[in-house]
Write a protein that holds these residues in place. Structure first.
Motif, PDB file in Angstrom:
ATOM      1  N   ARG A  13      35.312 -78.130 -29.268  1.00 42.75           N
ATOM      2  CA  ARG A  13      36.554 -78.546 -29.930  1.00 42.75           C
ATOM      3  C   ARG A  13      36.757 -80.054 -29.788  1.00 42.75           C
ATOM      4  NH1 ARG A  13      41.749 -77.528 -26.781  1.00 42.75           N
ATOM      5  NH2 ARG A  13      40.712 -79.241 -25.715  1.00 42.75           N
ATOM      6  N   ASP A  14      36.615 -80.540 -28.556  1.00 41.37           N
ATOM      7  CA  ASP A  14      36.812 -81.969 -28.296  1.00 41.37           C
ATOM      8  C   ASP A  14      35.794 -82.818 -29.056  1.00 41.37           C
ATOM      9  OD1 ASP A  14      38.853 -81.128 -26.645  1.00 41.37           O
ATOM     10  OD2 ASP A  14      37.808 -81.622 -24.777  1.00 41.37           O
ATOM     11  N   TRP A  15      34.532 -82.358 -29.088  1.00 45.76           N
ATOM     12  CA  TRP A  15      33.494 -83.091 -29.825  1.00 45.76           C
ATOM     13  C   TRP A  15      33.858 -83.187 -31.304  1.00 45.76           C
ATOM     14  CZ3 TRP A  15      30.637 -81.344 -33.924  1.00 45.76           C
ATOM     15  CH2 TRP A  15      29.675 -82.242 -34.415  1.00 45.76           C
ATOM     16  N   ALA A  16      34.276 -82.073 -31.896  1.00 46.42           N
ATOM     17  CA  ALA A  16      34.604 -82.061 -33.321  1.00 46.42           C
ATOM     18  C   ALA A  16      35.781 -82.999 -33.610  1.00 46.42           C
ATOM     19  CB  ALA A  16      34.909 -80.640 -33.794  1.00 46.42           C
ATOM     20  N   GLU A  17      36.805 -82.978 -32.760  1.00 42.93           N
ATOM     21  CA  GLU A  17      37.958 -83.860 -32.955  1.00 42.93           C
ATOM     22  C   GLU A  17      37.557 -85.332 -32.831  1.00 42.93           C
ATOM     23  OE1 GLU A  17      40.744 -82.492 -30.011  1.00 42.93           O
ATOM     24  OE2 GLU A  17      41.470 -80.864 -31.299  1.00 42.93           O
ATOM     25  N   GLU A  18      36.783 -85.641 -31.792  1.00 38.01           N
ATOM     26  CA  GLU A  18      36.370 -87.029 -31.558  1.00 38.01           C
ATOM     27  C   GLU A  18      35.431 -87.533 -32.653  1.00 38.01           C
ATOM     28  OE1 GLU A  18      34.785 -87.002 -27.569  1.00 38.01           O
ATOM     29  OE2 GLU A  18      36.722 -86.360 -26.754  1.00 38.01           O
ATOM     30  N   THR A  19      34.536 -86.696 -33.105  1.00 34.90           N
ATOM     31  CA  THR A  19      33.596 -87.111 -34.158  1.00 34.90           C
ATOM     32  C   THR A  19      34.326 -87.302 -35.476  1.00 34.90           C
ATOM     33  OG1 THR A  19      31.831 -85.944 -32.994  1.00 34.90           O
ATOM     34  CG2 THR A  19      31.403 -86.549 -35.280  1.00 34.90           C
ATOM     35  N   ALA A  20      35.289 -86.448 -35.772  1.00 36.48           N
ATOM     36  CA  ALA A  20      36.095 -86.621 -36.991  1.00 36.48           C
ATOM     37  C   ALA A  20      36.846 -87.953 -36.926  1.00 36.48           C
ATOM     38  CB  ALA A  20      37.072 -85.461 -37.163  1.00 36.48           C
ATOM     39  N   ALA A  21      37.439 -88.246 -35.769  1.00 38.74           N
ATOM     40  CA  ALA A  21      38.164 -89.506 -35.605  1.00 38.74           C
ATOM     41  C   ALA A  21      37.218 -90.711 -35.740  1.00 38.74           C
ATOM     42  CB  ALA A  21      38.868 -89.533 -34.254  1.00 38.74           C
ATOM     43  N   GLU A  22      36.014 -90.590 -35.198  1.00 34.09           N
ATOM     44  CA  GLU A  22      35.034 -91.656 -35.313  1.00 34.09           C
ATOM     45  C   GLU A  22      34.655 -91.904 -36.774  1.00 34.09           C
ATOM     46  OE1 GLU A  22      30.326 -91.941 -34.444  1.00 34.09           O
ATOM     47  OE2 GLU A  22      31.519 -91.266 -32.738  1.00 34.09           O
ATOM     48  N   ILE A  23      34.405 -90.840 -37.515  1.00 34.71           N
ATOM     49  CA  ILE A  23      34.033 -90.976 -38.932  1.00 34.71           C
ATOM     50  C   ILE A  23      35.207 -91.564 -39.720  1.00 34.71           C
ATOM     51  CG2 ILE A  23      33.528 -89.651 -41.040  1.00 34.71           C
ATOM     52  CD1 ILE A  23      31.837 -87.777 -39.221  1.00 34.71           C
ATOM     53  N   GLU A  24      36.408 -91.082 -39.448  1.00 31.83           N
ATOM     54  CA  GLU A  24      37.579 -91.623 -40.137  1.00 31.83           C
ATOM     55  C   GLU A  24      37.782 -93.097 -39.802  1.00 31.83           C
ATOM     56  OE1 GLU A  24      40.085 -87.426 -40.318  1.00 31.83           O
ATOM     57  OE2 GLU A  24      40.355 -88.761 -38.598  1.00 31.83           O
ATOM     58  N   GLY A  25      37.552 -93.451 -38.551  1.00 30.96           N
ATOM     59  CA  GLY A  25      37.699 -94.839 -38.129  1.00 30.96           C
ATOM     60  C   GLY A  25      36.662 -95.753 -38.769  1.00 30.96           C
ATOM     61  N   SER A  26      35.458 -95.259 -38.941  1.00 29.47           N
ATOM     62  CA  SER A  26      34.401 -96.093 -39.515  1.00 29.47           C
ATOM     63  C   SER A  26      34.620 -96.317 -41.006  1.00 29.47           C
ATOM     64  CB  SER A  26      33.020 -95.478 -39.270  1.00 29.47           C
ATOM     65  OG  SER A  26      32.865 -94.286 -40.011  1.00 29.47           O
ATOM     66  N   THR A  27      35.304 -95.399 -41.675  1.00 25.74           N
ATOM     67  CA  THR A  27      35.554 -95.589 -43.112  1.00 25.74           C
ATOM     68  C   THR A  27      36.703 -96.571 -43.340  1.00 25.74           C
ATOM     69  OG1 THR A  27      37.020 -93.673 -43.231  1.00 25.74           O
ATOM     70  CG2 THR A  27      34.681 -93.322 -43.746  1.00 25.74           C
ATOM     71  N   ARG A  28      37.579 -96.757 -42.344  1.00 26.64           N
ATOM     72  CA  ARG A  28      38.683 -97.706 -42.465  1.00 26.64           C
ATOM     73  C   ARG A  28      38.216 -99.134 -42.220  1.00 26.64           C
ATOM     74  NH1 ARG A  28      41.532 -94.386 -38.592  1.00 26.64           N
ATOM     75  NH2 ARG A  28      42.022 -92.496 -39.709  1.00 26.64           N
ATOM     76  N   SER A  29      37.102 -99.277 -41.495  1.00 26.13           N
ATOM     77  CA  SER A  29      36.637-100.627 -41.129  1.00 26.13           C
ATOM     78  C   SER A  29      36.026-101.358 -42.287  1.00 26.13           C
ATOM     79  CB  SER A  29      35.583-100.531 -40.026  1.00 26.13           C
ATOM     80  OG  SER A  29      36.041 -99.784 -38.960  1.00 26.13           O
TER      81      SER A  29
END
Length: 174
Positions: A158-174
């Motif tokens: 669960r934690d991996w999926a949440e963190e990876t989603a946040a990472e992908i979302e963060g990289s698209t904002r950059s």
């Protein structure tokens, strides 16, 4: 082999039981770690009886049989647990999906991961409720350690999926 070992373990932990009882016990315990259908359990019990690993202690109405583990079956269970290492080969659709995430658009990958995180969250709540119900026991019972492992693995996923989603979302904002 693992279905056989699981059934030997259940007979060791629960004592003599019918195929129906073993199926229900399997569904409420080991099925969290190993899947087997009713249609797999009965033929395996017949093979195990033919090989002397279990014995039919009692025959009842409508063909009901009560099985008990033999000394040979107990020996096979111990050998499997103590002398044989578990298979380290691994097949997981979840891991395959993780490999293939880059084939999706970032927003699709993040949405997929958020859905996975929610699914793991539901499963984690179920396992934690089961743990809470069993924690009232005086001593850890059959499956206690496996339940703890399942909770930890599910929380990690669960934690991996949440963190990876946040990472992908963060990289698209950059």
């Amino acid at each position: 082999m693992s279905l056989r070992i699981a059934l030997l373990g259940l007979l060791t932990a629960a004592g003599p039981a019918s195929g129906y009882d073993l199926t229900k016990l399997f569904e409420s315990s080991i099925s969290n770690a190993w899947q087997a259908r009713h249609s797999q359990i009965y033929p395996e019990l017949n093979k195990m009886a033919a090989e002397g690993l279990i014995t039919v202690e009692e025959k009842g109405p409508r063909g009901r049989k009560t099985y008990a583990i033999t000394d040979e079956g107990a020996h096979e269970l111990r050998v499997w647990l103590i002398e044989k290492g578990p298979s380290r080969s691994y097949r997981s659709e979840g891991v395959l999906r993780a490999f293939l995430l880059p084939t999706l658009e970032p927003h699709e990958a993040a949405a997929l991961l958020r859905a996975e995180a929610a699914s793991y969250g539901v499963r984690l709540a179920e396992l934690e409720a089961l743990h809470a119900a069993k924690s009232s026991w005086k001593e850890p019972g059959f499956g206690h350690h496996a339940l703890d492992l399942g909770i930890r693995q599910t929380r990690l996923m669960r934690d991996w999926a949440e963190e990876t989603a946040a990472e992908i979302e963060g990289s698209t904002r950059s």
